[in-house]
Design a protein around this motif. Structure first.
Motif, mmCIF file in Angstrom:
data_model
loop_
_atom_site.group_PDB
_atom_site.id
_atom_site.type_symbol
_atom_site.label_atom_id
_atom_site.label_comp_id
_atom_site.label_asym_id
_atom_site.label_seq_id
_atom_site.Cartn_x
_atom_site.Cartn_y
_atom_site.Cartn_z
ATOM 1 N N LEU A 139 3.389 10.089 5.107
ATOM 2 C CA LEU A 139 3.096 8.845 5.512
ATOM 3 C C LEU A 139 3.475 8.613 7.075
ATOM 4 N N GLY A 181 7.699 11.977 -2.944
ATOM 5 C CA GLY A 181 7.212 11.947 -1.566
ATOM 6 C C GLY A 181 8.400 12.651 -0.598
ATOM 7 N N ARG A 227 -2.984 0.932 9.853
ATOM 8 C CA ARG A 227 -3.174 0.118 8.662
ATOM 9 C C ARG A 227 -3.086 -1.235 8.968
ATOM 10 N N GLU A 247 2.355 2.528 -3.381
ATOM 11 C CA GLU A 247 1.147 3.145 -4.145
ATOM 12 C C GLU A 247 1.025 4.582 -3.533
ATOM 13 N N HIS A 248 1.495 5.065 -2.542
ATOM 14 C CA HIS A 248 1.242 6.416 -1.661
ATOM 15 C C HIS A 248 2.185 7.227 -1.476
ATOM 16 N N GLU A 280 2.482 10.754 -0.683
ATOM 17 C CA GLU A 280 1.646 11.263 0.497
ATOM 18 C C GLU A 280 2.458 11.210 1.443
ATOM 19 N N TRP A 329 0.773 -1.187 -0.106
ATOM 20 C CA TRP A 329 0.154 -0.021 -0.033
ATOM 21 C C TRP A 329 0.927 1.249 0.050
ATOM 22 N N ALA A 330 2.151 1.320 0.871
ATOM 23 C CA ALA A 330 2.853 2.477 0.913
ATOM 24 C C ALA A 330 3.394 2.713 -0.437
ATOM 25 N N GLU A 346 6.402 14.010 -6.322
ATOM 26 C CA GLU A 346 5.782 12.654 -6.704
ATOM 27 C C GLU A 346 6.324 11.367 -6.090
ATOM 28 N N GLN A 348 0.263 6.209 10.905
ATOM 29 C CA GLN A 348 -0.596 5.800 9.945
ATOM 30 C C GLN A 348 -0.439 4.247 9.381
#
Length: 325
Positions: free
Chosen positions: A233, A292, A241, A227-228, A231, A224-225, A290, A237
């Motif tokens: 993080l 991070g 999850r 893909e993000h 953002e 998941w990380a 993009e 958080q």
């Protein structure tokens, strides 16, 4: 014209390390499918040599091959003369190395670094070797700037790696440096190995056995990380999850990856930034967002610290390499 790579097999050569250069370099192709490297193997006299296991290797070339090469690779050997107490090359090995043309790129895998060091080719340069032999190496070759922990070192025309799989990392790094990440990643996929482990990663991390209880791992959160990454993080958080406390999540994460969540995120963001610099025309500010890192200043700080290069210089180097490849 394909880049010519000569691999020097010494008596007692370790078969796995001997095969790494051919497996990696010969898998590298340009857009038309033409090979980017030619790899050939030689011995000190052109005769077969013993390996570290129960077979011998017969080659088609003697030391004259070293005069032909653009890159010379010295893999590990079970019986490397320079590992003895006096740290001297045999006359035959010294004569063979003297055939190498000035400007030829030199590469060692595992304890092959002892050969380069005994020849004086690593004096004043950064180098590494297998972690089991670093104390002996440091005692024999005090003029070498030994880094005992890293997977590999790159000092331009002289590169060294730690043992076994670190030789794969180094050869992939060379392909990436010569022809860009798209070619290197294709080679990695073909060989079923990770496309990139940074040279500064620790050689050997002794990990406790992770829990095997269903749902106890952090793999899903890591996926998941990835893909993000653009953002923010936080550790809280990520732990939420995973359904864990921060303390438990941090412990499990380190058990499974050998790194803290923060260290792992920085490595992944650096890799994302590298890909964007190589494959897109995004501005440095856009790449920073993009990947991070948020700001161009933060991106510059990370690339300087990890790769010793500025983002703009990295882009010039690897975008050019990809076009040439």
């Amino acid at each position: 014209m394909a880049h010519k790579v000569a691999v020097l097999a010494l008596n007692g050569v370790i078969a796995f390390e001997l095969g790494i250069p051919a497996r990696i370099f010969e898998s590298a192709r340009d857009a038309s499918g033409a090979p980017l490297y030619r790899v050939a193997t030689c011995t000190l006299d052109g005769r077969p040599v013993e390996t570290s296991t129960d077979f011998r290797v017969a080659v088609d070339h003697g030391p004259e091959l070293l005069e032909w090469a653009d890159t010379v690779v010295v893999p590990a050997s079970k019986d490397p003369g320079p590992m003895q107490v006096d740290a001297r090359l045999t006359p035959e090995l010294a004569a063979a190395l003297a055939r190498i043309r000035p400007g030829t790129r030199l590469v060692s895998i595992c304890t092959g670094s002892f050969v380069l060091a005994a020849a004086g080719l690593l004096d004043g340069r950064p180098a590494t070797t297998h972690w089991r032999y670093t104390e002996r190496f440091a005692a024999l070759f005090p003029a070498v700037r030994l880094d005992p922990d890293v997977l590999f070192t790159d000092d331009g025309d002289v590169l060294t790696s730690g043992g076994v799989a670190a030789g794969v990392d180094l050869c992939l790094h060379i392909v990436r440096r010569d022809h860009g990440s798209a070619v290197a990643n294709t080679v990695a996929r073909h060989c079923l190995v990770p496309p990139w482990r940074e040279g500064g990663q620790k050689q050997y991390v002794e990990l406790p056995r992770p829990s095997t209880e269903p749902g106890s791992g952090t793999a899903a959160v890591r996926s998941w990380a990835l893909e993000h990454l653009a953002e923010p993080l936080s550790l809280r958080q990520l732990a939420d999850r995973a359904g864990m406390s921060v303390r438990t999540f941090t412990r499990r994460f380190r058990e499974e990856t050998g790194a803290s969540p923060g260290q792992w995120l920085t490595v992944q963001r650096t890799e994302r930034a590298r890909q964007l610099l190589e494959r897109t025309d995004l501005t440095i500010d856009q790449v920073a967002r993009e990947s991070g890192f948020g700001t161009a200043a933060s991106l510059r700080l990370q690339l300087r610290g990890r790769l010793d290069v500025a983002p703009s210089a990295y882009r010039r180097t690897f975008r050019t390499a990809e076009r040439v490849g």
